[in-house]
Design a protein around this motif. Structure first.
Motif, short mmCIF file in Angstrom:
data_model
loop_
_atom_site.label_atom_id
_atom_site.label_comp_id
_atom_site.label_asym_id
_atom_site.label_seq_id
_atom_site.Cartn_x
_atom_site.Cartn_y
_atom_site.Cartn_z
N GLU A 39 43.33 44.73 38.74
CA GLU A 39 42.00 45.20 38.38
C GLU A 39 41.49 45.86 39.65
O GLU A 39 41.48 45.24 40.71
CB GLU A 39 41.11 44.03 37.99
N VAL A 40 41.10 47.12 39.56
CA VAL A 40 40.65 47.87 40.73
C VAL A 40 39.14 48.08 40.61
O VAL A 40 38.66 48.64 39.62
CB VAL A 40 41.36 49.23 40.85
N VAL A 41 38.41 47.61 41.63
CA VAL A 41 36.96 47.76 41.66
C VAL A 41 36.63 48.71 42.81
O VAL A 41 36.90 48.41 43.98
CB VAL A 41 36.27 46.40 41.89
N ILE A 42 36.06 49.87 42.47
CA ILE A 42 35.74 50.89 43.47
C ILE A 42 34.22 51.00 43.58
O ILE A 42 33.53 51.18 42.57
CB ILE A 42 36.34 52.25 43.10
N THR A 43 33.72 50.88 44.80
CA THR A 43 32.30 51.06 45.07
C THR A 43 32.15 52.11 46.17
O THR A 43 33.15 52.60 46.70
CB THR A 43 31.63 49.75 45.54
N ASP A 44 30.93 52.43 46.53
CA ASP A 44 30.69 53.39 47.61
C ASP A 44 31.16 52.88 48.97
O ASP A 44 31.44 53.66 49.87
CB ASP A 44 29.20 53.72 47.72
N LYS A 45 31.26 51.56 49.10
CA LYS A 45 31.59 50.96 50.39
C LYS A 45 32.98 50.37 50.47
O LYS A 45 33.36 49.82 51.50
CB LYS A 45 30.57 49.88 50.73
N GLY A 46 33.76 50.48 49.40
CA GLY A 46 35.10 49.92 49.48
C GLY A 46 35.83 49.88 48.15
O GLY A 46 35.32 50.31 47.12
N VAL A 47 37.04 49.33 48.22
CA VAL A 47 37.90 49.19 47.06
C VAL A 47 38.47 47.78 47.08
O VAL A 47 38.90 47.29 48.13
CB VAL A 47 39.07 50.21 47.09
N GLU A 48 38.47 47.13 45.92
CA GLU A 48 39.06 45.79 45.83
C GLU A 48 40.15 45.80 44.77
O GLU A 48 39.95 46.33 43.67
CB GLU A 48 37.99 44.76 45.48
N PHE A 49 41.30 45.26 45.12
CA PHE A 49 42.44 45.14 44.22
C PHE A 49 42.60 43.67 43.88
O PHE A 49 42.84 42.84 44.77
CB PHE A 49 43.72 45.64 44.90
N ILE A 50 42.47 43.33 42.60
CA ILE A 50 42.63 41.95 42.15
C ILE A 50 43.87 41.91 41.25
O ILE A 50 43.84 42.41 40.11
CB ILE A 50 41.38 41.48 41.38
N PRO A 51 44.98 41.36 41.74
CA PRO A 51 46.24 41.39 40.99
C PRO A 51 46.16 40.65 39.66
O PRO A 51 45.58 39.59 39.56
CB PRO A 51 47.23 40.69 41.92
N LYS A 52 46.76 41.27 38.63
CA LYS A 52 46.93 40.63 37.33
C LYS A 52 48.29 39.94 37.27
O LYS A 52 48.52 39.13 36.39
CB LYS A 52 46.86 41.67 36.22
N GLU A 53 49.18 40.33 38.16
CA GLU A 53 50.53 39.76 38.24
C GLU A 53 50.95 39.73 39.70
O GLU A 53 50.24 40.22 40.57
CB GLU A 53 51.51 40.58 37.40
N GLU A 54 52.10 39.18 39.96
CA GLU A 54 52.55 38.98 41.33
C GLU A 54 52.78 40.31 42.05
O GLU A 54 53.42 41.22 41.54
CB GLU A 54 53.86 38.19 41.33
N LEU A 55 52.22 40.41 43.25
CA LEU A 55 52.45 41.55 44.14
C LEU A 55 52.97 41.00 45.47
O LEU A 55 52.56 39.93 45.90
CB LEU A 55 51.16 42.34 44.37
N THR A 56 53.84 41.76 46.11
CA THR A 56 54.44 41.32 47.36
C THR A 56 53.86 42.10 48.54
O THR A 56 53.14 43.08 48.35
CB THR A 56 55.96 41.52 47.33
N ALA A 57 54.24 41.69 49.71
CA ALA A 57 53.83 42.40 50.93
C ALA A 57 54.34 43.84 50.89
O ALA A 57 53.67 44.76 51.36
CB ALA A 57 54.35 41.68 52.16
N LYS A 58 55.52 44.06 50.32
CA LYS A 58 56.08 45.41 50.20
C LYS A 58 55.17 46.30 49.34
O LYS A 58 54.99 47.47 49.65
CB LYS A 58 57.46 45.37 49.54
N ASP A 59 54.65 45.74 48.26
CA ASP A 59 53.76 46.52 47.39
C ASP A 59 52.54 47.01 48.17
O ASP A 59 52.15 48.17 48.08
CB ASP A 59 53.28 45.68 46.20
#
Length: 72
Positions: A39-59
């Motif tokens: 789930e990607v939340v974009i505002t004027d001051k930043g971006v937040e990525f909230i994973p729905k599934e597993e993500l690794t350091a490589k991602d």
């Protein structure tokens, strides 16, 4: 729900960097793949990525690698 290795990531940045991240998410195939797994939340001051599934350091690494191409 399992959030993977690193969980959510929040990037606080100036408007031009947020714009570059948004552009990368809209036009780069790899970053679109990451965004589809979050789930990607974009505002004027930043971006937040909230994973729905597993993500690794490589991602997260590759996301940053491709986003940097959009920053002047």
């Amino acid at each position: 729900m399992k959030f993977g290795y690193f969980g959510a990531m929040k990037i606080s940045a100036e408007a031009d960097v947020v714009k570059a991240i948004k552009e990368a998410l809209e036009t780069n195939l790899y970053t679109q793949g990451i965004a589809s797994r979050c789930e990607v939340v974009i505002t004027d001051k930043g971006v937040e990525f909230i994973p729905k599934e597993e993500l690794t350091a490589k991602d997260w690494f590759w996301l940053g690698y491709f986003v940097r191409e959009y920053i002047d």
